[in-house]
Design an enzyme around this catalytic site. Structure first.
Site, PDB file in Angstrom:
ATOM      1  N   ARG A  84       0.820  -1.220   0.000  1.00  0.00           N
ATOM      2  CA  ARG A  84       0.000   0.000   0.000  1.00  0.00           C
ATOM      3  C   ARG A  84       0.850   1.264   0.000  1.00  0.00           C
ATOM      4  O   ARG A  84       0.447   2.279  -0.561  1.00  0.00           O
ATOM      5  CB  ARG A  84      -0.939  -0.001   1.206  1.00  0.00           C
ATOM      6  CG  ARG A  84      -2.046  -1.001   1.004  1.00  0.00           C
ATOM      7  CD  ARG A  84      -3.026  -0.976   2.132  1.00  0.00           C
ATOM      8  NE  ARG A  84      -4.188  -1.772   1.766  1.00  0.00           N
ATOM      9  CZ  ARG A  84      -5.158  -2.108   2.599  1.00  0.00           C
ATOM     10  NH1 ARG A  84      -5.115  -1.708   3.842  1.00  0.00           N
ATOM     11  NH2 ARG A  84      -6.165  -2.829   2.180  1.00  0.00           N
ATOM     12  N   LYS A  90     -22.206 -14.292   2.531  1.00  0.00           N
ATOM     13  CA  LYS A  90     -23.630 -14.063   2.790  1.00  0.00           C
ATOM     14  C   LYS A  90     -24.365 -13.303   1.695  1.00  0.00           C
ATOM     15  O   LYS A  90     -23.857 -12.346   1.138  1.00  0.00           O
ATOM     16  CB  LYS A  90     -23.792 -13.295   4.108  1.00  0.00           C
ATOM     17  CG  LYS A  90     -23.586 -14.179   5.317  1.00  0.00           C
ATOM     18  CD  LYS A  90     -23.600 -13.370   6.594  1.00  0.00           C
ATOM     19  CE  LYS A  90     -25.016 -13.000   7.012  1.00  0.00           C
ATOM     20  NZ  LYS A  90     -25.036 -12.170   8.223  1.00  0.00           N
ATOM     21  N   GLY A  99     -10.505  -6.624  -1.093  1.00  0.00           N
ATOM     22  CA  GLY A  99     -10.780  -7.584  -0.022  1.00  0.00           C
ATOM     23  C   GLY A  99     -10.338  -8.986  -0.383  1.00  0.00           C
ATOM     24  O   GLY A  99      -9.253  -9.191  -0.929  1.00  0.00           O
ATOM     25  N   GLY A 121     -14.519  -2.608   0.797  1.00  0.00           N
ATOM     26  CA  GLY A 121     -15.818  -1.958   1.016  1.00  0.00           C
ATOM     27  C   GLY A 121     -16.142  -0.969  -0.088  1.00  0.00           C
ATOM     28  O   GLY A 121     -17.271  -0.911  -0.584  1.00  0.00           O
TER      29      GLY A 121
END
Ligand code: AMP
Length: 410
Positions: free
Chosen positions: A37, A213, A367, A390
């Site tokens: 990063r 999910k 992610g 996100g």
């Protein structure tokens, strides 16, 4: 509306306040374990320095707790100790190594100490502020903090895609009180690829959705069904779709609240003529364990005591064929429990196919999906691997991201 880019700014002799994503993985002693990063921000950092600007960098690191909210002295001491590891000093050391010195780390985010350091800057200098989340006003998007941050710079650059879905003082609030705000190279590349997917995709456009999910991805599924030609669903969420179709799923992951969502998604796909691909077979295991017994089960054949942890061979073949027909593929969520080798086959095969298909523009969500393609050494062969988990999900939901909306229009 197109947003201002770092190259549109005149940075000569200016103080450039840049939000970066230095939220890096750390070793137990706090040193930086993976500097990806930090390296990713170097292009924007270098641009400012090469063009005679002064850089004030800010980032959050981890999730520090507020010691003032501790319920006992003992807890307070623990929090203070844990926060010590989240100071930006280790990051500053790594950054210094990468840019060749010239990095001043200050122990505050705003205040006299910071102001003094900023006033003494010369072109090419870099200041790294303390962890922005040490200040309670950061996540509250506090106006006073936003103003104090804004006063440090002449212009603002956002290069922290991983944080643009949050309206925090350093990502959104600050832009209301500073001169122009522009996207750094990293953020600009993210915007370029996601706006291509959302507004002007190469077709056929296929989305691959996986992960655990259904409930977490309701809005994504719905928005993708307005957009794609083919929607592929794998991973843990596929079992909720199977249940919605009336099949027994044994001990596989079931998201009760997602059954209705799955049903509606299937109806919507049908009504709109969108190809919806669900697993036809699945690799089942008798425990959630890398050493469990495994076998392949067809639809409705998952017995009690067994759970589906990867897509089966027929499904993989069908998914691969659909991907091969595509010109553009956006992928969010592994199609199996890729963290365990026996259940990584589907995820790895899709990653390899995309990496070896120069005719397909591949946009990989942040992610877990980014982690998977990186783990296989294939990240460099994708068209784009997002740096924000996100944020990339919210992009696909079609939401307006506060840290992007806040940038100046071109
Ligand atoms: P998410 O954060 O929703 O994208 O979920 C990612 C996680 O889903 C990864 O850690 C995968 O291991 C997990 N996952 C994928 N397939 C399955 C499955 N069949 N059963 C349980 N978990 C799964």
């Amino acid at each position: 509306m197109a947003k201002l880019m770092i190259e549109d700014l005149d940075v000569k002799g200016k103080r450039v306040l840049m939000r970066v994503d230095f939220n890096v993985p750390q070793n137990d002693d706090g040193t930086v374990r993976d500097d990806t990063r930090i390296r990713a921000a170097l292009k924007s950092i270098q641009y400012v320095r090469d063009n005679g600007g002064m850089l004030i960098l800010m980032s959050h690191l981890g999730r520090p707790k507020n010691p003032d909210k501790a319920e006992s002295e003992e807890e307070k001491a623990k929090i203070i100790k844990a926060n010590q590891k989240l100071r930006m000093d280790f990051v500053a050391d790594t950054l210094r190594g990468l840019v060749g010195g010239n990095v001043t780390k200050v122990d505050a985010i705003v205040g006299p100490e910071v102001k003094q350091a900023v006033d003494a800057m010369k072109p090419g200098d870099i200041i790294l502020l303390e962890n922005t989340r040490f200040h309670a006003g950061e996540t509250k998007n506090d106006e006073a903090l936003s103003k104090e941050l804004a006063a440090l710079g002449d212009v603002y650059v956002s290069d922290a895609f991983g944080s643009v879905h949050r309206a925090h003082a350093s990502t959104e609030g600050v832009t209301r009180f500073i001169g122009k705000s522009a996207a750094g190279y990293l953020v600009a590349k993210e915007m370029e690829y996601f706006s291509k997917v959302l507004q002007n995709p190469d077709r056929p456009l296929t989305a691959v959705l996986g992960g655990a999910k259904v409930s977490d991805k309701i809005t994504v599924i719905d928005n993708l069904l307005n957009l794609v030609d083919t929607l592929i669903i794998g991973g843990g969420m596929a079992y909720t779709f199977m249940k919605a179709q009336g099949y027994e799923i044994g001990d596989s992951l079931l998201d009760e609240g997602g059954i209705d969502v799955a049903r509606k998604a299937m109806e919507k796909a049908k009504a709109r003529g969108i190809e919806l691909l669900l697993p036809e077979d699945t690799v089942v295991a008798d425990a959630f364990d890398a050493n469990a017994h495994t076998k392949v089960a067809g639809l409705g054949q998952i017995e009690p005591g067994w759970q589906g942890l990867d897509i089966g061979p027929k499904t993989l073949e069908a998914f691969m064929a659909a991907i091969k027909r595509s010109k553009m593929v956006v992928w969010n969520g592994p199609v199996g429990v890729f963290e365990m080798e026996p259940f990584a086959k589907g995820t790895r095969a899709i990653a390899e196919l995309l990496a070896n298909s120069p005719g397909i523009t591949s946009v990989i969500g942040g992610g877990d999906t980014a982690a998977a393609v990186t783990q296989y050494g294939l990240a460099g062969k994708m068209s784009h691997v997002s740096t924000g988990g996100g944020a990339s999900l919210e992009m696909l939901e079609g939401k307006e991201l506060p840290g992007l909306a806040a940038l100046s229009d071109k």
